[in-house]
Design a protein around this motif. Structure first.
Motif, mmCIF file in Angstrom:
data_model
loop_
_atom_site.group_PDB
_atom_site.id
_atom_site.type_symbol
_atom_site.label_atom_id
_atom_site.label_comp_id
_atom_site.label_asym_id
_atom_site.label_seq_id
_atom_site.Cartn_x
_atom_site.Cartn_y
_atom_site.Cartn_z
ATOM 1 N N GLN A 9 0.830 -1.205 0.000
ATOM 2 C CA GLN A 9 0.000 0.000 0.000
ATOM 3 C C GLN A 9 0.867 1.258 0.000
ATOM 4 O OE1 GLN A 9 -3.589 0.053 -0.159
ATOM 5 N NE2 GLN A 9 -2.867 2.062 -0.840
ATOM 6 N N MET A 10 1.964 1.241 0.753
ATOM 7 C CA MET A 10 2.855 2.404 0.774
ATOM 8 C C MET A 10 3.463 2.661 -0.599
ATOM 9 S SD MET A 10 4.949 2.179 4.353
ATOM 10 C CE MET A 10 4.236 2.846 5.862
ATOM 11 N N LEU A 11 3.891 1.600 -1.270
ATOM 12 C CA LEU A 11 4.485 1.775 -2.588
ATOM 13 C C LEU A 11 3.432 2.228 -3.598
ATOM 14 C CD1 LEU A 11 7.214 1.509 -3.979
ATOM 15 C CD2 LEU A 11 6.575 -0.811 -4.654
ATOM 16 N N ALA A 12 2.220 1.704 -3.488
ATOM 17 C CA ALA A 12 1.133 2.138 -4.377
ATOM 18 C C ALA A 12 0.852 3.624 -4.208
ATOM 19 C CB ALA A 12 -0.124 1.318 -4.089
ATOM 20 N N ASP A 13 0.841 4.074 -2.957
ATOM 21 C CA ASP A 13 0.604 5.502 -2.704
ATOM 22 C C ASP A 13 1.754 6.358 -3.236
ATOM 23 O OD1 ASP A 13 -1.728 4.767 -1.434
ATOM 24 O OD2 ASP A 13 -0.905 4.937 0.595
ATOM 25 N N GLN A 14 2.985 5.900 -3.027
ATOM 26 C CA GLN A 14 4.156 6.660 -3.455
ATOM 27 C C GLN A 14 4.217 6.782 -4.985
ATOM 28 O OE1 GLN A 14 6.388 8.125 -1.505
ATOM 29 N NE2 GLN A 14 8.028 8.637 -2.959
ATOM 30 N N TRP A 15 3.899 5.702 -5.669
ATOM 31 C CA TRP A 15 4.006 5.690 -7.135
ATOM 32 C C TRP A 15 2.662 5.945 -7.828
ATOM 33 C CZ3 TRP A 15 7.672 0.900 -8.233
ATOM 34 C CH2 TRP A 15 8.958 1.223 -7.759
ATOM 35 N N GLN A 16 1.622 6.141 -7.028
ATOM 36 C CA GLN A 16 0.298 6.482 -7.544
ATOM 37 C C GLN A 16 -0.218 5.440 -8.546
ATOM 38 O OE1 GLN A 16 0.518 10.556 -8.975
ATOM 39 N NE2 GLN A 16 0.598 11.390 -6.902
ATOM 40 N N VAL A 17 -0.242 4.199 -8.085
ATOM 41 C CA VAL A 17 -0.793 3.118 -8.895
ATOM 42 C C VAL A 17 -1.901 2.427 -8.106
ATOM 43 C CG1 VAL A 17 1.376 2.737 -10.108
ATOM 44 C CG2 VAL A 17 0.894 1.431 -8.036
ATOM 45 N N ASP A 18 -2.720 1.655 -8.810
ATOM 46 C CA ASP A 18 -3.812 0.912 -8.178
ATOM 47 C C ASP A 18 -3.237 -0.292 -7.444
ATOM 48 O OD1 ASP A 18 -6.089 -0.414 -7.422
ATOM 49 O OD2 ASP A 18 -6.948 -0.540 -9.444
ATOM 50 N N ARG A 19 -3.418 -0.327 -6.137
ATOM 51 C CA ARG A 19 -2.884 -1.413 -5.333
ATOM 52 C C ARG A 19 -3.409 -2.778 -5.801
ATOM 53 N NH1 ARG A 19 -2.816 -5.580 -3.515
ATOM 54 N NH2 ARG A 19 -2.589 -6.420 -1.414
ATOM 55 N N ARG A 20 -4.641 -2.792 -6.326
ATOM 56 C CA ARG A 20 -5.245 -4.052 -6.745
ATOM 57 C C ARG A 20 -4.536 -4.662 -7.947
ATOM 58 N NH1 ARG A 20 -11.224 -1.824 -7.381
ATOM 59 N NH2 ARG A 20 -9.920 -0.186 -8.325
ATOM 60 N N GLY A 21 -3.812 -3.856 -8.693
ATOM 61 C CA GLY A 21 -3.080 -4.370 -9.833
ATOM 62 C C GLY A 21 -1.692 -4.879 -9.496
ATOM 63 N N MET A 22 -1.283 -4.699 -8.246
ATOM 64 C CA MET A 22 0.043 -5.142 -7.820
ATOM 65 C C MET A 22 0.002 -6.612 -7.399
ATOM 66 S SD MET A 22 1.165 -1.717 -5.669
ATOM 67 C CE MET A 22 2.804 -2.330 -5.243
ATOM 68 N N GLY A 23 1.148 -7.264 -7.473
ATOM 69 C CA GLY A 23 1.226 -8.670 -7.097
ATOM 70 C C GLY A 23 2.393 -8.941 -6.179
ATOM 71 N N TYR A 24 2.293 -10.050 -5.443
ATOM 72 C CA TYR A 24 3.392 -10.485 -4.587
ATOM 73 C C TYR A 24 3.406 -12.006 -4.576
ATOM 74 C CZ TYR A 24 -0.282 -11.307 -1.084
ATOM 75 O OH TYR A 24 -1.397 -11.767 -0.430
ATOM 76 N N ALA A 25 4.600 -12.570 -4.349
ATOM 77 C CA ALA A 25 4.736 -14.020 -4.369
ATOM 78 C C ALA A 25 4.414 -14.646 -3.020
ATOM 79 C CB ALA A 25 6.142 -14.408 -4.814
ATOM 80 N N GLY A 26 4.773 -13.956 -1.943
ATOM 81 C CA GLY A 26 4.522 -14.480 -0.601
ATOM 82 C C GLY A 26 4.573 -13.366 0.422
#
Length: 350
Positions: free
Chosen positions: A60-77
């Motif tokens: 969420q912090m990175l989404a806010d910093q880079w102004q992207v939709d958090r729902r489009g981000m992914g993580y492996a674990g």
């Protein structure tokens, strides 16, 4: 005492007591994907290091910093909050836009987040895409003879440890198990899709641990028995232990190349043919959980398997001073460092 404290150890009592993760720097985890960024595409493969933050909070912090939709981000674990951890994220990013710079995203002293590298990638990173994790753990106030530590480390490296699910799976004071029971009884409902998945995972993990605990007690948790569903180390495919291959399978098990598996209960999985002998044994071990299994079947949760034994790759221990030890090892995805530690020491409360 949590759910895992009551489980039997495979290699005898803990050698002594130790303070684990006295500071976040004492518990370091480095995620390994097993593949490289593709160098092009509408996503970024981002390598981060964090401390004092959950994975979801870091996202969420990175989404806010880079102004992207958090729902489009992914993580492996997901990675521990009270630790220094590295991991990989994917971030949707316009193909014609310049890639963002790395560096610190957040820092309040106790918690921080930094971007280590950014590369182009073609697709969103799915959960489970990692190959494993490298652990570097510092144990403090250790009370045991160095010879005993060295001997036990050799045993774990040669023979592995029971592949229990760690206490993190069950939540604080086993609340996830309590809520799973209440959900199956119809008195509560999950708060979200993620909450539903968490409760299902906790329930199935508890049943797997129960079967594994009995096999540890029986002494055959690492040795193939006729009819067992076996898996290759680090792989997911299954095959049945046949009586005519008993000697061959035992040699492979001794070399940590194959492991017996245990149940993650649910509805019949038609892709996994289990022997009548194994089905009967596990049904007997899980008799007290019958209503939970019926609830999982009613919710169309498909059964699966998990290796009963965990190989501890590259295990090494070094004494830093009279009462401080550093451990390094690598585990495949889905495995818990705490189940390795419990075969060595009893962790003191922080």
């Amino acid at each position: 005492m949590n759910a895992t404290d009551r489980l039997p150890r495979a290699w005898g009592p803990a050698l002594g007591a130790a303070t684990v993760a006295a500071a976040p720097e004492d518990f370091q985890v480095d995620e390994r994907l097993g593949f490289a960024a593709e160098g092009a595409g509408p996503h970024l493969l981002v390598h981060i290091r964090k401390c004092g933050l959950t994975t979801l909070r870091a996202i969420q912090m990175l989404a806010d910093q880079w102004q992207v939709d958090r729902r489009g981000m992914g993580y492996a674990g997901r990675k521990d909050r009270v630790a220094v951890t590295t991991q990989w994220l994917s971030v949707p990013w316009p193909v014609n836009a310049p890639t963002p710079a790395g560096g610190r995203v957040f820092d309040d002293g106790a918690a921080w987040l930094e971007v280590l590298s950014v590369e182009r990638h073609r697709r969103k990173l799915p959960v489970g895409a990692l190959s494993g994790n490298q652990f570097t753990l510092t144990l403090r106030d250790v009370e045991l003879p160095p010879e005993a530590m060295a001997s036990r480390v050799v045993t774990l490296a040669r023979h592995g440890v029971p592949n229990y699910f760690g206490g993190q799976r069950f939540g604080h004071d086993e609340q996830n198990l309590t809520r799973a029971r209440d959900w199956f009884a119809g008195t509560i409902r999950p708060r979200s899709r993620n909450d539903r998945s968490m409760l299902i995972s906790a329930a199935r993990s508890a049943m797997f641990n129960a079967v594994l605990a009995q096999r540890v007690e029986d002494g055959d948790w690492r040795w193939p028995q006729t009819g067992d569903a076996l898996t290759l180390d680090g792989r997911g495919s299954l095959f049945t232990a046949e009586v005519e291959e008993a000697a061959f399978n035992r040699r492979r098990a001794a070399g940590l190349r194959i492991h017996p598996t245990g149940p993650l209960p649910g509805a019949l999985n038609r892709r996994q043919a289990l022997s009548d002998r194994l089905t009967a044994r596990e049904a007997g071990l899980l008799g007290d959980w019958a209503s939970w299994i019926e609830s999982l079947e009613a919710r169309r949760v498909v059964a699966d398997r998990r290796a009963l034994r965990l190989s501890v790759h590259g295990l090494a221990a070094r004494q830093l001073d009279g009462s401080t030890w550093r451990l390094r090892f690598w585990l495949t995805r889905g495995a818990y460092a705490t189940v390795v530690l419990r075969e060595l020491v009893a962790a003191r409360e922080r």
